[in-house]
Structure formats: structure tokens, C-alpha cells
Scaffold this active site. Structure first.
Site, PDB file in Angstrom:
ATOM      1  CG  ASP A 174      -4.129   5.427  -3.782  1.00 31.57           C
ATOM      2  OD1 ASP A 174      -3.162   4.671  -3.559  1.00 31.57           O
ATOM      3  OD2 ASP A 174      -5.246   5.245  -3.276  1.00 31.57           O
ATOM      4  CG  ASP A 186      -1.905   1.128   1.240  1.00 24.46           C
ATOM      5  OD1 ASP A 186      -1.969   1.874   0.257  1.00 24.46           O
ATOM      6  OD2 ASP A 186      -2.624   1.267   2.245  1.00 24.46           O
TER       7      ASP A 186
END
Length: 488
Positions: free
Chosen positions: A313, A96
């Protein structure tokens, strides 16, 4: 405060008071795969659910070989196998870029996912007592002070450094920090690696709540590549193991791609400044062009202050735009071809049948950023194939159903695939370049000055593969989205 919150924070306080007793140069390589398989007939509703979850779960190189296809019909999430402890054991972790903390489930964890519905994968629990290199991190340590943004008033002699993470969807993770040896593949030469390791501080999970306690898509933990001093990336950089730089290139054409930590010197990328003092990788967008038409967007829509701006992202699947951008962009794209029979699928995405070449028929979208950096998004990127139709991948930020994030611009895998994305935290810039993600990039060896090539990987073709439906992808996507607004 509700009773669940009282119990949650009281548990963290107890961990602070009581001790729990138990017994180098360029970069490295983590083998990374998609968490879910790239099945084409997943529920499109699940895609947006995944994104909403994604942005509710923000907390907070090493060369990271990638698996999967990077497509919106696949997944925006990746996982890696990491060796932890002495003797080492392998653990499967979410990767992540939007979070900071590395944590794994520990033997004391309850409740905690004990199994997973991911094919061919068995979960395991980390036991600090079984590793001769494991050590407790005291609450008086510098790491603990940084994590808590100041000294802990309740810290006592020999007290543990506890962590408590609670997310916008109600899920959470509670535990304490330990330090142990983590192994990875270190770049050693052109397309070659050797075993490397470093002592890293990470979370030992004792309690997971909400979705994190579910077996649906469960893994052994999470590894964050955020910019905070508590992330594994920052720890590796502060110890001199790597430069505080990393890059990824997600290959939607052939699967896999490149994920490298270190000083990328080839190819040369044009960069734009990162917005300072924000929780995520934000940049300043200045223009949007659809085909030959430059949209007339009020400057305040692009404003980066107060947590706004454009968030890059790779953990988000689609792309989200505020209405001032989304509405005219949608109009220009969908009216570029006459007589499209547009209908809603899963009451969320607009889809239509089209038999001609989409790249020849629909316009390219070009985002302009500070320092004249351009990002081209082609029709094959933003039109998602689904059941012999094409679906409009752009989404209105209003769909995120949060007052905090409804005005944000969030660019996920929809626009990042087949692009080399460089995160240079030392110079506080982000680079973007159209790139062949099946090729190689050059990483500089800080000791010798040599430039070593790091290649692409398609780890999804290895024996361990994850197969899940679109519904699962959407659940994780939504989870992550809700957490973003909680951290902005």
C-alpha cells in the site's frame, strides 16, 4: 443502531427514491504531487496517526507524474489535478491505490469543506449542470448494480444511483453517481504526451461527515485506483483505453518519481501472485531475513486467508509487522551496534543518535515472497531521519489498535521507495524491483506495438505546493488505517 447511523442510511435511501435533475489506446498522464510538503521536523506521532486513519478508510495507467520525496518524513499521500466536464475545470484529488471510487464535492454539498489549509490551493465544487457532457447515472444501471453488489429494491423509474460510504473513524461521504468526460495526458511518444479523455462514472458528493468535512488537508475529492469494476482504472480498461496494469516508482533521493498506467515492458520485473478475492493488493510472504539471519517465523503468520497476508500500500507511510516478525527483527537490528542510546519520541518511535554510515553499520532486511521474489529494504529506507537522530521505522501491528488488523503485514512507502512496483491485474501478479526512480520505464503502445519511454517528474517543485506538519500526516495516516479493517 445509533441516531447518526440512522440519519446516514436514511439519507442514502432518500437519494435512491428521488431523482435529482440537472442538465483512446495506450495510457495517459496525471500530474501527481504529495499532499503535504516534505518538512523534516514533523511530529512522529502524527506519522502513526496518519497510518491508523489510512487503514480505517479503505473503500475501495495512465502515467502519473509524481511529486514529493516519498520519505517517511514527507508523506505517503499524493494528489493529482484532473480536468472534469465540458468545458473542463480542474479539480485536486487524493490519489489512492487502496480504494475504488472517484468522487468530487458537488455544488449541493453540505456540510462540505469549502476551503483548505493547504497553501496556494482553492477548493471548487463540481456542478453537473455546468457541463454539457454530464449525465445522471440511474439506479437501474449496470454500474449501480455492480457498486451495490446486486439490484436495488428501492429503485424507481428515473431514480438516481446513490452512494453512501462510511468509514471506521466515523467520517463518511454521501452523494449520487454521474457520468462525465475526464481529461488526462495520454502517452504519445518517447517522453511525450497529448490530451486524452474518457467518459467516466464518478460520485457527486452531497454530504461529507467527520474528517472529510474538515478544512484540514482538504481537497476536492478522491480518485481510487483499486481493482474493483467501479474504479476509474477498471472503467478505462473496459473501454479499451488502457491495459488493467499500472506501476509506480517513488523517488526518495531526488523527489517525484513515476506513476504509469499501461503495459510496462521495460524493465522486466519478477512477479509474485496477488491473493485472489481480497479487497486490497495482498501477496504471500514466505520469509524474512535480517542481514545473514533468516528469522524462524511460524507459517501461519504469513497465512493469506481470512483477510490476512501482506498488503502492499503506497498510501501507508511506515511498515507494520505482527509481533512474531517485529520482535526478532527489532532485536537483530538494534543490537547490531553496541551502546545505542535508544529513547522514545512522541511515546511512539524509538530513536537514537548515530554519526557513522547507517548503510555500512546496520543490516539489510529481505522479504521473500511466493515465486522466489525478493524485496530488499536498506537501512536508509527503514531508519527515518528526525532532528539529527535516526528513528526505527518498523512498527508493531499491535499499534494499530484493532483486533482485525493487528496480525496483518502492511508494507508502505518505508519499503516501497526507490522500488518499481507493478500491479498487473490482468495476470493477477505484482512485481517488485530495485530501481532508479529518476530514470524512465517503457510502456507498450497497444496499437503500434512501439515501446514509449515515460519519465519521472518532480511536481513538488511547481508553483502549487502543500506544506503541513507531521501531525497532519499522521491524522490522515490513522484515518486510512482504521478504514482498512472495516473493509477486510
Amino acid at each position: 443502531m445509533g441516531i447518526c447511523n440512522i440519519i446516514f442510511f436514511f439519507f442514502v435511501l432518500l437519494l435512491q427514491v428521488f431523482s435529482i435533475v440537472f442538465v483512446n489506446g495506450e495510457g495517459g498522464v496525471f500530474k501527481v504531487k504529495h499532499k503535504f510538503g516534505g518538512e523534516a521536523n514533523r511530529s512522529l506521532k502524527d506519522l502513526t496517526v496518519h497510518d491508523k486513519n489510512r487503514h480505517g478508510r479503505y473503500l475501495a495507467a495512465i502515467d502519473v507524474p509524481l511529486g514529493g520525496d516519498g520519505k517517511a518524513t514527507g508523506t505517503g499521500l499524493y494528489y493529482t489535478k484532473l480536468a472534469i466536464g465540458s468545458p473542463s475545470k480542474d479539480y485536486f484529488l487524493h490519489v489512492d491505490t487502496g480504494s475504488d471510487i472517484l468522487w468530487v464535492n458537488c455544488v449541493q454539498c453540505s456540510p462540505c469543506a469549502k476551503d483548505t489549509d493547504i497553501d496556494d490551493l482553492t477548493l471548487k465544487l463540481y456542478d453537473p449542470k455546468s457541463s454539457v457532457t454530464a449525465a445522471l447515472v440511474p439506479c437501474s444501471s449496470g454500474f449501480c448494480t455492480n457498486f451495490n453488489k446486486g439490484p436495488i429494491p428501492s429503485c424507481v423509474s428515473n431514480g438516481v444511483c446513490a452512494y453512501g460510504l462510511q468509514y471506521g473513524d466515523g467520517s463518511g461521504s454521501v452523494g449520487y453517481f454521474v457520468q462525465d468526460v475526464i481529461g488526462f495526458d495520454q502517452v504519445f511518444g518517447n517522453l511525450q504526451t497529448t490530451t486524452g479523455n474518457s467518459s467516466i462514472t464518478f460520485g457527486c458528493g452531497l454530504q461529507q461527515t467527520g474528517n472529510l468535512a474538515s478544512s484540514a488537508g482538504a481537497l476536492d475529492g478522491l480518485i481510487g485506483f483499486g481493482a474493483s469494476s467501479t474504479s476509474m482504472l477498471s472503467q478505462l480498461a473496459s473501454s479499451g483505453k488502457v491495459k488493467k496494469k499500472f506501476a509506480h516508482c517513488l523517488d526518495s533521493k531526488n523527489g517525484g518519481g513515476i506513476f504509469a498506467i499501461g503495459d510496462v515492458v521495460h524493465p522486466t520485473l519478477k512477479t509474485t501472485p496477488l491473493v485472489p478475492n481480497v479487497s486490497h493488493y495482498n501477496v504471500n510472504m514466505e520469509s524474512v531475513q535480517v542481514g545473514n539471519t533468516v528469522l524462524k517465523i511460524p507459517k501461519q503468520v504469513f497465512t493469506a486467508g481470512d483477510g490476512k497476508g501482506t498488503i502492499i500500500d503506497s498510501g501507508t507511510t511506515l511498515a507494520y509487522l505482527p509481533g512474531e516478525i517485529f520482535d526478532p527483527l527489532r532485536q537483530l537490528i538494534l543490537t547490531s551496534q553496541a551502546n545505542l542510546n535508544i529513547h522514545l519520541v512522541d511515546n511512539l518511535l524509538e530513536c537514537f543518535k548515530f554519526d557513522k554510515s547507517i548503510d555500512d553499520s546496520f543490516p539489510t532486511v529481505t522479504f521473500g515472497f511466493e515465486n522466489s521474489l525478493k524485496l530488499n529494504v536498506y537501512p536508509h529506507d527503514y531508519l527515518v531521519p528526525y532532528e539529527n537522530e535516526w528513528c526505527f521505522g518498523w512498527q508493531d501491528s499491535e499499534n494499530l489498535q484493532s483486533d482485525v488488523v493487528k496480525d496483518l503485514i502492511i508494507l508502505g512507502d518505508l519499503v516501497l521507495t526507490n522500488k518499481l512496483v507493478l500491479y498487473d491485474l490482468e495476470n493477477q501478479v505484482l512485481g517488485l524491483l530495485d530501481y532508479n526512480c529518476s530514470s524512465t520505464i517503457g510502456l507498450k503502445d497497444e496499437a503500434s506495438g512501439a515501446v514509449n519511454q515515460v519519465g519521472s517528474h518532480d511536481l513538488s517543485s511547481s508553483p502549487v505546493r502543500y506544506h503541513m506538519d507531521f501531525g497532519r500526516v499522521m491524522k490522515f495516516f490513522l484515518l486510512s488505517l482504521i478504514m482498512l479493517y472495516n473493509c477486510i
